[in-house]
Design an enzyme around this catalytic site. Structure first.
Site, short mmCIF file in Angstrom:
data_model
loop_
_atom_site.label_atom_id
_atom_site.label_comp_id
_atom_site.label_asym_id
_atom_site.label_seq_id
_atom_site.Cartn_x
_atom_site.Cartn_y
_atom_site.Cartn_z
N GLU A 115 99.38 -29.29 -105.39
CA GLU A 115 99.38 -27.63 -104.83
C GLU A 115 99.85 -27.31 -105.90
OE1 GLU A 115 99.80 -28.10 -100.38
OE2 GLU A 115 97.88 -28.93 -99.97
N ARG A 299 102.19 -19.15 -104.41
CA ARG A 299 101.95 -18.57 -103.35
C ARG A 299 102.13 -16.91 -103.23
NH1 ARG A 299 101.85 -22.33 -97.81
NH2 ARG A 299 100.39 -23.51 -98.83
N HIS A 360 101.18 -16.06 -93.36
CA HIS A 360 101.02 -17.59 -93.32
C HIS A 360 102.58 -18.65 -92.29
CE1 HIS A 360 99.45 -21.71 -94.00
NE2 HIS A 360 100.02 -21.78 -94.83
N ARG A 395 108.62 -20.49 -99.28
CA ARG A 395 108.21 -22.33 -99.04
C ARG A 395 106.82 -22.45 -99.82
NH1 ARG A 395 104.27 -25.17 -94.97
NH2 ARG A 395 102.70 -23.24 -95.72
#
Ligand SMILES: Cc1cc2nc3c(=O)[nH]c(=O)nc-3n(C[C@H](O)[C@H](O)[C@H](O)COP(=O)(O)OP(=O)(O)OC[C@H]3O[C@@H](n4cnc5c(N)ncnc54)[C@H](O)[C@@H]3O)c2cc1C
Length: 551
Positions: A115, A299, A360, A395
């Site tokens: 990821e 992200r 999110h 995060r």
């Protein structure tokens, strides 16, 4: 009716249930949850759990990647504690019945996904429905334990607290409570609304645990389930506990954009397996925003890039394309995403997926120590509602399920070791909930209107890219909404929808205040007025406490 239990756990996700399973070994556990037991963010998690298990991996690398994502605000001791415990917690989940996907080339080993932000393949997963598999296993195990009672459709309203001057949140003293708690010393449990009957019960407990998850519903577009209204943060704040870093809301870059899809996430793991973001003309664009990592950038960078592309093109969505991988691979690795998209007429093996960013993950929350203890004796906070220092300003993907598991374990060890510190009887009798002169709210529009206004305001004024002007306006606009909601609190009998609205508004205010105070861009917080990091802010968390929220 009064309930008495040893351990009151509020929330039935990974944090609440995994702690409940352990505490059941040393006492009676009551888990309350505001809808059904499986209505959790945990149940929706797709990607998996980060754990340094690969031959080329090492917990130090996991630690390094976490610190890098956290952009200077992680607490290193907590990061170390959590990443080092990952293999033990994964082993425990396997023992509890979670069947993680195995490496097809070597079934002795677990398959490790990739990821964004991770320098190695380290995501342990159950195909692409990891959370569902974990939720199911935890629920099945809890159902088999006689010491655990799970009460569905029970929603916590506020904490019962003991102060130097007495109890401060009984109904007859609500005024005192709304003026701010006086020297709150200890948490004794919670007032809880039983949704079916509309009765507010007193739940007394030695230890109370907020495991209430995130706050994504504060925003118009979110990947979160409906239960994610930030209740724990609002409840703890009202009781006088510190809240840290709520401005760091993580926006996931890729939620499915389709009129019939509600909150459906297209996992980061797709980009990990080679999916490419395309603009509405079919051109890859991430190379312009992060030439080195491109589609595997963090992200925040990807979400901002998409936001920029959408503002530039005026279109509704961008596209994520994995159709260059073989259909067999795509279907086997992402069966859930493949099925859901196909049910909406999108064959992801043949065509790109329309996507938009959405709120999110809440990186901030209730301040806790390394054992999950909040500022109030007897009150613990674990999982997404807490701010342990693991995530800092942003995060790292797949670190949150891990945090929930590890912090539940730490809290269990601490409570077990120090149980006698939590078992003193309350000094005074606890007053029952008193509805005063409140009447039924006969106009639901009073809730739905404000719900809508807040979420739209937060999306447009306090979203992915912020400005001082818009944050200032958001503060001004929230003030009358908060005072209207406060008035309703006195006038009307409580319902679940109203409790959620009250908490949502409180958390929105905290996010706005914290974002307004942070005069820099860092991690998940980006403002056009201060686009650089301020090195004087290095390691400075934003702390909000009820008495100091003015500025
Ligand atoms: C779509 C999606 C995909 C994700 N994918 C991943 C992933 O792959 N890996 C990863 O690490 N993380 C992922 N995350 C994040 C992760 O799932 C969550 O951070 C984590 O599950 C939170 O667990 P929790 O136990 O803290 O809260 P939750 O699982 O959200 O549970 C919260 C519980 O509290 C209850 N509750 C809330 N307020 C009250 C109240 N007032 N009274 C009573 N009950 C209350 C709720 O009903 C719910 O039962 C994802 C999140 C989403 C939304």
């Amino acid at each position: 009716m009064d309930f008495e239990t040893d351990f009151l756990i509020i929330g039935s996700g990974i944090a609440g249930l995994s702690l409940g399973l352990k505490l059941a070994e040393i006492g009676r556990v009551t888990v309350i949850t505001k809808k059904s037991e499986a209505d959790t963010a945990t149940n929706l998690a797709q990607g998996g759990i980060a754990c340094a298990l690969g031959e080329d991996d090492d917990p130090n690398l996991h630690e390094f990647d976490t610190l890098k994502a956290g952009d200077g605000l992680c607490h290193e001791d907590i990061v170390r504690q959590i990443v080092r415990q990952a293999p033990d917690r994964i082993r425990e989940l396997k023992k509890w019945g979670v069947n993680f996907t195995r490496d097809p080339s070597n079934p002795e080993r677990l398959d490790l996904g990739q990821e964004g932000g991770h320098s190695r393949r380290r995501i342990v997963h159950v195909e692409d429905f990891t959370g569902r598999a974990i939720q199911k296993a935890l629920m099945a195990r809890a159902a088999g334990k006689k010491n655990i009672e799970v009460l569905e459709d029970y929603i916590a309203v506020d904490l019962l607290t003991e102060c130097k001057i007495g109890y401060d949140n009984d109904a007859t003293e609500r005024q005192k409570h709304s003026n701010g708690p006086k020297s709150v010393e200890r948490c004794l449990g919670a007032y809880v609304l039983e949704v079916a009957t509309g009765t507010v019960h007193t739940f007394l407990s030695h230890v109370t645990v907020l495991a209430t998850g995130g706050a994504g519903k504060v925003y118009l577009y979110t990947s979160n389930p409906d239960v994610a209204t930030g209740d724990g943060i609002a409840i703890a704040y009202r009781a006088g506990a510190r809240i840290a870093n709520p401005e760091f809301v993580q926006f996931h870059p890729t939620c499915l954009y389709h009129p019939r899809a509600k909150n459906f996430l297209i996992s980061e793991a797709l980009r990990g397996e080679g999916a490419i973001l395309l603009d509405p003309n079919g051109e890859p664009f991430m190379k312009r925003y992060d030439p080195e990592r491109k589609d595997l950038a963090g992200r925040d960078i990807v979400a901002r890039a998409i936001d920029m592309e959408l503002k530039k093109s005026g279109k509704e969505c961008v596209y994520l394309d994995i159709s260059h991988r073989s259909p067999e691979f795509v279907k086997e690795r992402f069966p859930n995403i493949y099925d859901v998209c196909l049910s909406l007429g999108i064959d992801i093996t043949k065509e790109p997926i329309p996507v938009v960013p959405a709120a999110h993950y809440m990186c901030g929350g209730i301040v806790t120590d390394a054992n999950g203890q909040s500022d109030l004796k007897g009150l613990f906070a674990i999982g997404e509602t807490a701010c342990t220092g693991l995530h800092g300003a942003n995060r790292l993907a797949s670190n949150s399920l891990l945090e929930g598991l590890v912090m539940a374990h730490q809290a269990y060890l601490f409570i077990k070791e120090n149980l006698s510190n939590f078992t003193q009887k309350p000094a005074h009798a606890i007053p029952a909930w008193d509805t005063g002169g409140a009447v039924d709210m006969d106009e639901a529009v009073l809730i739905s209107h404000n719900w809508d206004v807040i979420r739209r305001l937060m999306w447009n004024y306090v979203g992915i890219v912020r400005s001082t002007k818009r944050l200032g306006l958001a503060r001004l606009r929230m003030a009358p909404i908060l005072s209207e909601i406060n008035q309703h609190y006195w006038d009307y009998i409580l319902t679940r929808d109203f409790i959620e609205l009250r908490n949502l508004a409180q958390v929105a205010e905290l996010i706005i205040l914290a974002a307004y105070r942070r005069k820099e861009s860092r991690g998940g917080h980006f403002t056009i007025d201060f686009p650089e990091k301020d090195d004087w802010n290095w390691r400075r968390d934003t702390i909000l406490k009820r008495s100091n929220n003015g500025g």
